[in-house]
Design a protein around this motif. Sequence first.
Motif, mmCIF file in Angstrom:
data_model
loop_
_atom_site.group_PDB
_atom_site.id
_atom_site.type_symbol
_atom_site.label_atom_id
_atom_site.label_comp_id
_atom_site.label_asym_id
_atom_site.label_seq_id
_atom_site.Cartn_x
_atom_site.Cartn_y
_atom_site.Cartn_z
ATOM 1 N N LYS A 48 -17.291 39.190 5.734
ATOM 2 C CA LYS A 48 -17.518 40.426 4.783
ATOM 3 C C LYS A 48 -17.280 39.894 3.397
ATOM 4 N N GLY A 49 -17.729 38.659 3.009
ATOM 5 C CA GLY A 49 -18.024 38.559 1.756
ATOM 6 C C GLY A 49 -16.277 37.755 1.721
ATOM 7 N N LYS A 50 -14.975 38.207 1.959
ATOM 8 C CA LYS A 50 -13.312 38.255 1.152
ATOM 9 C C LYS A 50 -13.405 36.231 1.732
ATOM 10 N N LYS A 51 -12.739 35.966 0.389
ATOM 11 C CA LYS A 51 -11.945 34.302 0.874
ATOM 12 C C LYS A 51 -10.337 34.600 1.686
ATOM 13 N N VAL A 52 -10.552 34.366 3.275
ATOM 14 C CA VAL A 52 -9.407 33.707 3.592
ATOM 15 C C VAL A 52 -8.664 32.391 4.027
ATOM 16 N N LEU A 53 -7.377 32.502 3.675
ATOM 17 C CA LEU A 53 -6.848 31.515 4.210
ATOM 18 C C LEU A 53 -5.432 31.433 6.161
ATOM 19 N N LEU A 54 -6.267 31.076 6.291
ATOM 20 C CA LEU A 54 -4.714 31.535 8.169
ATOM 21 C C LEU A 54 -3.686 30.314 7.901
ATOM 22 N N ILE A 55 -3.045 30.928 8.458
ATOM 23 C CA ILE A 55 -1.963 29.718 8.323
ATOM 24 C C ILE A 55 -0.924 30.045 9.798
ATOM 25 N N ALA B 80 -15.613 26.300 9.938
ATOM 26 C CA ALA B 80 -16.937 26.514 10.118
ATOM 27 C C ALA B 80 -17.265 27.492 9.414
ATOM 28 N N VAL B 81 -16.586 28.579 8.931
ATOM 29 C CA VAL B 81 -16.764 29.980 9.044
ATOM 30 C C VAL B 81 -16.353 29.821 7.642
ATOM 31 N N PRO B 82 -17.704 30.123 7.217
ATOM 32 C CA PRO B 82 -17.615 30.515 5.603
ATOM 33 C C PRO B 82 -16.847 31.175 5.265
ATOM 34 N N GLY B 83 -16.134 30.483 3.985
ATOM 35 C CA GLY B 83 -14.700 31.406 3.141
ATOM 36 C C GLY B 83 -13.816 31.615 4.002
ATOM 37 N N LEU B 84 -13.947 30.673 4.772
ATOM 38 C CA LEU B 84 -12.543 31.050 5.524
ATOM 39 C C LEU B 84 -11.593 29.492 5.905
ATOM 40 N N TYR C 192 -7.535 33.371 -2.806
ATOM 41 C CA TYR C 192 -7.799 34.176 -1.553
ATOM 42 C C TYR C 192 -7.728 35.622 -2.003
ATOM 43 N N ASP C 193 -8.301 35.782 -0.922
ATOM 44 C CA ASP C 193 -8.042 37.946 -0.965
ATOM 45 C C ASP C 193 -7.621 37.860 0.090
ATOM 46 N N PHE C 194 -7.363 37.549 0.910
ATOM 47 C CA PHE C 194 -5.916 38.160 2.019
ATOM 48 C C PHE C 194 -5.486 35.949 2.629
ATOM 49 N N ILE C 195 -4.643 36.618 2.765
ATOM 50 C CA ILE C 195 -3.749 35.635 3.786
ATOM 51 C C ILE C 195 -2.759 35.994 5.004
ATOM 52 N N PHE C 196 -3.302 35.057 6.201
ATOM 53 C CA PHE C 196 -2.538 35.336 7.321
ATOM 54 C C PHE C 196 -2.174 34.512 7.989
ATOM 55 N N ILE C 197 -0.754 34.947 8.024
ATOM 56 C CA ILE C 197 0.424 34.242 9.055
ATOM 57 C C ILE C 197 0.334 34.372 10.358
ATOM 58 N N ASP C 198 -0.038 33.662 11.822
ATOM 59 C CA ASP C 198 0.366 33.097 12.684
ATOM 60 C C ASP C 198 1.448 32.756 13.046
ATOM 61 N N ALA C 199 2.179 34.196 13.550
ATOM 62 C CA ALA C 199 4.150 33.825 13.668
ATOM 63 C C ALA C 199 3.992 33.178 15.095
ATOM 64 N N ALA D 249 -14.837 44.909 18.710
ATOM 65 C CA ALA D 249 -13.130 45.982 18.333
ATOM 66 C C ALA D 249 -13.211 45.243 17.125
ATOM 67 N N TYR D 250 -12.655 43.616 17.055
ATOM 68 C CA TYR D 250 -12.340 43.042 15.625
ATOM 69 C C TYR D 250 -12.840 43.349 14.240
ATOM 70 N N GLU D 251 -15.083 43.444 14.742
ATOM 71 C CA GLU D 251 -15.411 44.013 13.252
ATOM 72 C C GLU D 251 -14.762 45.013 12.672
ATOM 73 N N LYS D 252 -14.572 45.857 13.759
ATOM 74 C CA LYS D 252 -14.089 47.355 13.715
ATOM 75 C C LYS D 252 -12.332 47.908 12.790
ATOM 76 N N LEU D 253 -11.958 46.250 13.616
ATOM 77 C CA LEU D 253 -10.560 46.462 12.789
ATOM 78 C C LEU D 253 -10.616 45.563 11.738
ATOM 79 N N ALA D 254 -11.695 44.585 11.506
ATOM 80 C CA ALA D 254 -11.906 44.173 9.741
ATOM 81 C C ALA D 254 -11.505 45.181 9.187
ATOM 82 N N ASP D 255 -12.837 46.587 9.060
ATOM 83 C CA ASP D 255 -13.266 47.363 8.358
ATOM 84 C C ASP D 255 -12.501 48.136 8.278
#
Length: 255
Positions: free
Chosen positions: A30-37, A79-83, A120-127, A242-248
């Motif tokens: 959706k155009g955000k720059k995201v880092l997944l840790i 491989a996902v642009p912005g991720l 980044y716009d969002f940083i997610f951490i998988d604990a 479902a994940y698209e809706k969660l992102a929204d």
Amino acid sequence: MGKTIAIVNQKGGVGKTTTAINLSSCISEKGKKVLLIDADPQGNATLGLGFDNKAEEQNSIYDVLIKELPISDIIKETAVPGLFLAPSNINLTGAEVELIDLEGREKKLKESIKMVKDLYDFIFIDAPPSLGLITLNTLVACDSVLIPLQAEFYAMDGLAQLLNTISLVKESLNSGIYIEGVLITMFDSRTRLAIQVVEEIKNKFKDAVYDVFIPRNVKLSEAPSFGQPINIYDKNSKGAEAYEKLADEILSGKE
């Protein structure tokens, strides 16, 4: 400056890593720059995005926590642009023990994220599926916590311990931490039990429960073996929708 969200549940098998991968991917789409840790020693988020989680010689989040390597040195473009991904590998298995003797051990991840947070716009951490020192690091480092709960009989089992840990962190280590939301996963609307569990979760968390439920979905289970998030693997699947809706939901809550 980006918002840091830790995805936490000390129970395994609740859809935590599935959520980390697919939510990160959908938000970046959706155009955000995201880092997944990937802060889980199992390295499933790393594997699920198409990277090797067994390569001990490659730098990972372990080297950031234990050897104080700048996190920017390990970040990989996916491989996902912005991720982007800060990967885990098998070395992280021993980090819990090694962290014990380090000064400021509970703030290692927070200090490393500071260096890149404004990129980044969002940083997610998988604990990890535990409440040890690595999970403590994620709770100290994050702005908020997303809790996935499966729509099954033992959904609430152990939840009080997690909520108590979050409360203790808020009191002494991270005063701004709050619950971003509670996500119901593995939902099957055909079963009475699932509906009853949802009612129980909503009674406890009220408006913190996301409107969207993540369904049981074969495509969600298949996607990691191809190293792809669901919105790339099968964009038309119920899991992807479902994940698209969660992102929204998350994006609308952030504005």
